[in-house]
Design a protein around this motif. Structure first.
Motif, PDB file in Angstrom:
ATOM      1  N   MET A  96       4.622   0.593  -7.978  1.00 21.74           N
ATOM      2  CA  MET A  96       3.871   1.832  -8.197  1.00 21.74           C
ATOM      3  C   MET A  96       2.478   1.533  -8.747  1.00 21.74           C
ATOM      4  N   ASN A  97       2.405   0.619  -9.718  1.00 20.90           N
ATOM      5  CA  ASN A  97       1.105   0.285 -10.298  1.00 20.90           C
ATOM      6  C   ASN A  97       0.169  -0.341  -9.264  1.00 20.90           C
ATOM      7  N   ASP A  98       0.708  -1.244  -8.431  1.00 21.71           N
ATOM      8  CA  ASP A  98      -0.122  -1.897  -7.407  1.00 21.71           C
ATOM      9  C   ASP A  98      -0.636  -0.894  -6.382  1.00 21.71           C
ATOM     10  N   ILE A  99       0.262  -0.036  -5.901  1.00 22.60           N
ATOM     11  CA  ILE A  99      -0.136   0.925  -4.867  1.00 22.60           C
ATOM     12  C   ILE A  99      -1.128   1.938  -5.423  1.00 22.60           C
ATOM     13  N   ILE A 100      -0.874   2.436  -6.638  1.00 21.30           N
ATOM     14  CA  ILE A 100      -1.770   3.441  -7.227  1.00 21.30           C
ATOM     15  C   ILE A 100      -3.126   2.821  -7.561  1.00 21.30           C
ATOM     16  N   THR A 101      -3.119   1.584  -8.055  1.00 20.09           N
ATOM     17  CA  THR A 101      -4.394   0.893  -8.319  1.00 20.09           C
ATOM     18  C   THR A 101      -5.218   0.777  -7.048  1.00 20.09           C
ATOM     19  N   THR A 102      -4.566   0.398  -5.948  1.00 23.81           N
ATOM     20  CA  THR A 102      -5.263   0.256  -4.665  1.00 23.81           C
ATOM     21  C   THR A 102      -5.730   1.601  -4.136  1.00 23.81           C
ATOM     22  N   MET A 103      -4.866   2.609  -4.250  1.00 22.70           N
ATOM     23  CA  MET A 103      -5.178   3.940  -3.724  1.00 22.70           C
ATOM     24  C   MET A 103      -6.399   4.544  -4.415  1.00 22.70           C
ATOM     25  N   PHE A 104      -6.524   4.298  -5.723  1.00 24.26           N
ATOM     26  CA  PHE A 104      -7.624   4.903  -6.479  1.00 24.26           C
ATOM     27  C   PHE A 104      -8.733   3.904  -6.787  1.00 24.26           C
ATOM     28  N   ASN A 105      -8.792   2.848  -5.976  1.00 21.36           N
ATOM     29  CA  ASN A 105      -9.885   1.892  -6.067  1.00 21.36           C
ATOM     30  C   ASN A 105     -11.229   2.626  -5.937  1.00 21.36           C
ATOM     31  N   LYS A 106     -12.185   2.255  -6.784  1.00 21.92           N
ATOM     32  CA  LYS A 106     -13.463   2.986  -6.829  1.00 21.92           C
ATOM     33  C   LYS A 106     -14.176   2.997  -5.477  1.00 21.92           C
ATOM     34  N   LYS A 107     -14.221   1.834  -4.811  1.00 20.92           N
ATOM     35  CA  LYS A 107     -14.924   1.750  -3.523  1.00 20.92           C
ATOM     36  C   LYS A 107     -14.224   2.603  -2.469  1.00 20.92           C
ATOM     37  N   PHE A 108     -12.901   2.571  -2.481  1.00 25.69           N
ATOM     38  CA  PHE A 108     -12.110   3.368  -1.540  1.00 25.69           C
ATOM     39  C   PHE A 108     -12.374   4.859  -1.758  1.00 25.69           C
ATOM     40  N   MET A 109     -12.375   5.281  -3.015  1.00 25.65           N
ATOM     41  CA  MET A 109     -12.618   6.697  -3.331  1.00 25.65           C
ATOM     42  C   MET A 109     -14.041   7.114  -2.928  1.00 25.65           C
TER      43      MET A 109
ATOM     44  N   ALA B  77      -6.194   6.411  12.754  1.00 23.66           N
ATOM     45  CA  ALA B  77      -6.923   5.911  11.585  1.00 23.66           C
ATOM     46  C   ALA B  77      -6.151   6.227  10.303  1.00 23.66           C
ATOM     47  N   LEU B  78      -5.603   7.439  10.215  1.00 30.60           N
ATOM     48  CA  LEU B  78      -4.816   7.812   9.045  1.00 30.60           C
ATOM     49  C   LEU B  78      -3.610   6.893   8.892  1.00 30.60           C
ATOM     50  N   ARG B  79      -2.932   6.638  10.001  1.00 31.53           N
ATOM     51  CA  ARG B  79      -1.740   5.789   9.943  1.00 31.53           C
ATOM     52  C   ARG B  79      -2.110   4.368   9.512  1.00 31.53           C
ATOM     53  N   THR B  80      -3.253   3.869   9.956  1.00 33.14           N
ATOM     54  CA  THR B  80      -3.684   2.520   9.582  1.00 33.14           C
ATOM     55  C   THR B  80      -3.920   2.435   8.077  1.00 33.14           C
ATOM     56  N   VAL B  81      -4.620   3.420   7.527  1.00 32.12           N
ATOM     57  CA  VAL B  81      -4.873   3.455   6.088  1.00 32.12           C
ATOM     58  C   VAL B  81      -3.547   3.552   5.332  1.00 32.12           C
ATOM     59  N   TYR B  82      -2.655   4.412   5.820  1.00 31.49           N
ATOM     60  CA  TYR B  82      -1.361   4.614   5.176  1.00 31.49           C
ATOM     61  C   TYR B  82      -0.552   3.321   5.182  1.00 31.49           C
ATOM     62  N   ASP B  83      -0.587   2.589   6.288  1.00 29.86           N
ATOM     63  CA  ASP B  83       0.138   1.323   6.408  1.00 29.86           C
ATOM     64  C   ASP B  83      -0.378   0.310   5.394  1.00 29.86           C
ATOM     65  N   ARG B  84      -1.693   0.253   5.247  1.00 31.89           N
ATOM     66  CA  ARG B  84      -2.280  -0.696   4.283  1.00 31.89           C
ATOM     67  C   ARG B  84      -1.910  -0.313   2.854  1.00 31.89           C
ATOM     68  N   LEU B  85      -1.903   0.990   2.550  1.00 32.89           N
ATOM     69  CA  LEU B  85      -1.535   1.434   1.198  1.00 32.89           C
ATOM     70  C   LEU B  85      -0.086   1.097   0.878  1.00 32.89           C
ATOM     71  N   ALA B  86       0.807   1.344   1.840  1.00 36.75           N
ATOM     72  CA  ALA B  86       2.229   1.104   1.611  1.00 36.75           C
ATOM     73  C   ALA B  86       2.517  -0.373   1.371  1.00 36.75           C
ATOM     74  N   HIS B  87       1.663  -1.258   1.908  1.00 37.43           N
ATOM     75  CA  HIS B  87       1.878  -2.693   1.757  1.00 37.43           C
ATOM     76  C   HIS B  87       0.898  -3.320   0.761  1.00 37.43           C
ATOM     77  N   ALA B  88       0.405  -2.506  -0.159  1.00 37.33           N
ATOM     78  CA  ALA B  88      -0.557  -2.999  -1.149  1.00 37.33           C
ATOM     79  C   ALA B  88       0.134  -3.714  -2.301  1.00 37.33           C
ATOM     80  N   SER B  89       1.455  -3.870  -2.223  1.00 36.66           N
ATOM     81  CA  SER B  89       2.198  -4.548  -3.269  1.00 36.66           C
ATOM     82  C   SER B  89       3.116  -5.581  -2.630  1.00 36.66           C
ATOM     83  N   ILE B  90       4.131  -6.026  -3.373  1.00 41.03           N
ATOM     84  CA  ILE B  90       5.080  -7.013  -2.839  1.00 41.03           C
ATOM     85  C   ILE B  90       6.123  -6.350  -1.945  1.00 41.03           C
TER      86      ILE B  90
END
Length: 316
Positions: free
Chosen positions: A14-27, A41-54
Motif C-alpha cells: 500500500m505504501n509503495d503504490i500510494i507513494t508512486t500514485m501521488f508522486n509530485k511529477k505524476f500529479m 492509455a488509462l489501462r497502461t497507467v493502471y498497470d504500472r501503478l498496480a506493479h509499483a511494488s513487489i
C-alpha cells in the motif's frame, strides 16, 4: 488468493503504490489541462501503478481488477445526486487512502498536497462545468457493461450489466422533494399550486457534504464497497459482448497517437515499477479462487476485451 500474504506485506504494498500514485511529477502531469485520454492509455497507467511494488498480477487477474475498478467508478459517477458530488466521491477515495497510510507521515503529506490541489482546481467550478465533467466521464464508460456480483446482489445492476437508478432516498442537496407544481404569472407571482403523488419515497438531505480537507462527506459513494465480506466476480454479459464487438476501435492511423504516446511517456516517468531486490521474490496476487480459474479466465476472455498494454520506458 494470495501467496504468503502478511500484514507487513500489505502495508509495504500500500505504501509503495500510494507513494508512486501521488508522486509530485505524476500529479503535475495529471493536473495539466488536457483531453481525456484513451482506454488503452488509462489501462497502461493502471498497470504500472498496480506493479509499483513487489506485488505481481498476471494478465487474467489484472484484467479482472481493472474491470472491477472501472465499473465501480462508473457506478459512483452515474449515481452522484448532483454533478458537483463527483468531488465528494474523490474526497471519499482520498480519505480512505489516508487511512491506509496514517502511520507514514511523509506519504500522508503527498496525499494532502493532492487534496489541496483538488480543492484549489475544482472547488471554484460552476455546476455547469461539473455537469460537463460528469458527461465526459460517462461517455468514456458508456460501452462498458461488465457485470459485478457485488452490484448484482445489491440489485444496483441488472443482468445485462446496466446500472439501476434509485427512485427513492435523499434528493440532491439544494433541491426539494418532488410532489408540488407551482405556477407563476408574468410578474413572477405564484398564482396556483398543484400536488401530485410520486412512486418514490424521497427525503430532504440533512446537510451538505464537506468540501474541505477534513470533514463529513455525507455522501457514501466512493467509500469501501467491500466492508461486508463477500466474494466478488466479474462476468461479461452476452449483450455486452455484442456491443463491444460492434464498437471495435478503428484501425485507421490516428494523427494524435504520437502526441498521446509522448504524453504517456511523461506521465509514466514518475511511475517506477519496483523489482524485488536480491533474494526477495515478491509475491503474486491471484483474484481468482484457484490458478486453474485464472488460467481459464485468460483463455475465455473475448478478444475484443483484451487490453493491449503499451510498455513505454520513460526516463527522467
Amino acid at each position: 488468493r494470495v501467496d504468503e500474504w502478511t500484514d507487513v506485506d500489505r502495508r509495504r504494498v500500500m505504501n509503495d503504490i500510494i507513494t508512486t500514485m501521488f508522486n509530485k511529477k505524476f500529479m503535475e502531469e495529471l493536473f495539466k489541462p488536457q483531453e481525456l485520454y484513451s482506454k488503452k492509455a488509462l489501462r497502461t497507467v493502471y498497470d504500472r501503478l498496480a506493479h509499483a511494488s513487489i506485488m505481481r498480477l498476471n494478465q487474467a487477474s489484472m484484467d479482472k481488477l481493472y474491470d472491477l475498478m472501472t465499473m465501480a467508478f462508473k457506478y459512483q459517477v452515474l449515481l452522484c445526486p448532483r454533478p458537483r458530488d463527483i468531488l465528494l466521491v474523490t474526497f471519499n477515495h482520498l480519505d480512505a487512502i489516508k487511512d491506509f497510510i496514517r502511520d507514514a507521515p511523509g506519504i500522508l503529506n503527498q496525499v494532502d498536497e493532492t487534496f489541496r490541489q483538488l480543492i484549489d482546481t475544482y472547488g471554484c467550478l460552476s455546476d455547469g462545468e461539473f455537469q460537463l465533467i460528469r458527461q465526459t466521464l460517462l461517455i468514456f464508460f458508456q460501452d462498458m457493461h461488465i457485470r459485478v456480483s457485488i452490484f448484482l446482489k445489491d440489485k444496483v445492476q441488472n443482468s445485462n450489466g446496466r446500472f439501476v437508478l434509485p427512485i427513492s432516498g435523499p434528493v440532491p442537496w439544494g433541491t426539494e422533494v418532488p410532489g408540488l407544481i407551482r405556477m407563476f404569472n408574468c410578474n413572477g407571482d405564484e398564482v396556483k399550486r398543484t400536488e401530485f403523488t410520486t412512486d418514490g419515497n424521497y427525503v430532504t438531505p440533512q446537510r451538505e457534504g464537506s468540501f474541505e480537507l477534513y470533514g463529513d462527506r455525507v455522501l457514501k459513494l466512493g467509500t469501501n464497497m467491500y466492508s461486508v465480506s463477500r466474494p466478488v466476480e466479474t462476468h461479461m454479459s452476452g449483450a455486452s459482448k455484442n456491443l463491444v464487438s460492434r464498437a471495435k476501435e478503428s484501425v485507421a492511423p490516428n494523427p494524435l497517437v504520437k502526441e498521446e504516446l509522448n504524453f504517456l511517456a511523461r506521465l509514466l516517468g514518475g511511475l517506477e515499477v519496483k523489482k524485488p531486490a536480491g533474494a526477495e521474490t515478491g509475491f503474486r496476487l491471484n483474484l481468482f479462487t484457484t490458478d486453474e480459474e485464472e488460467e481459464h479466465a485468460a483463455l475465455t476472455r473475448p478478444e475484443e476485451l483484451s487490453y493491449k498494454v503499451i510498455n513505454i520506458e520513460a526516463t527522467q
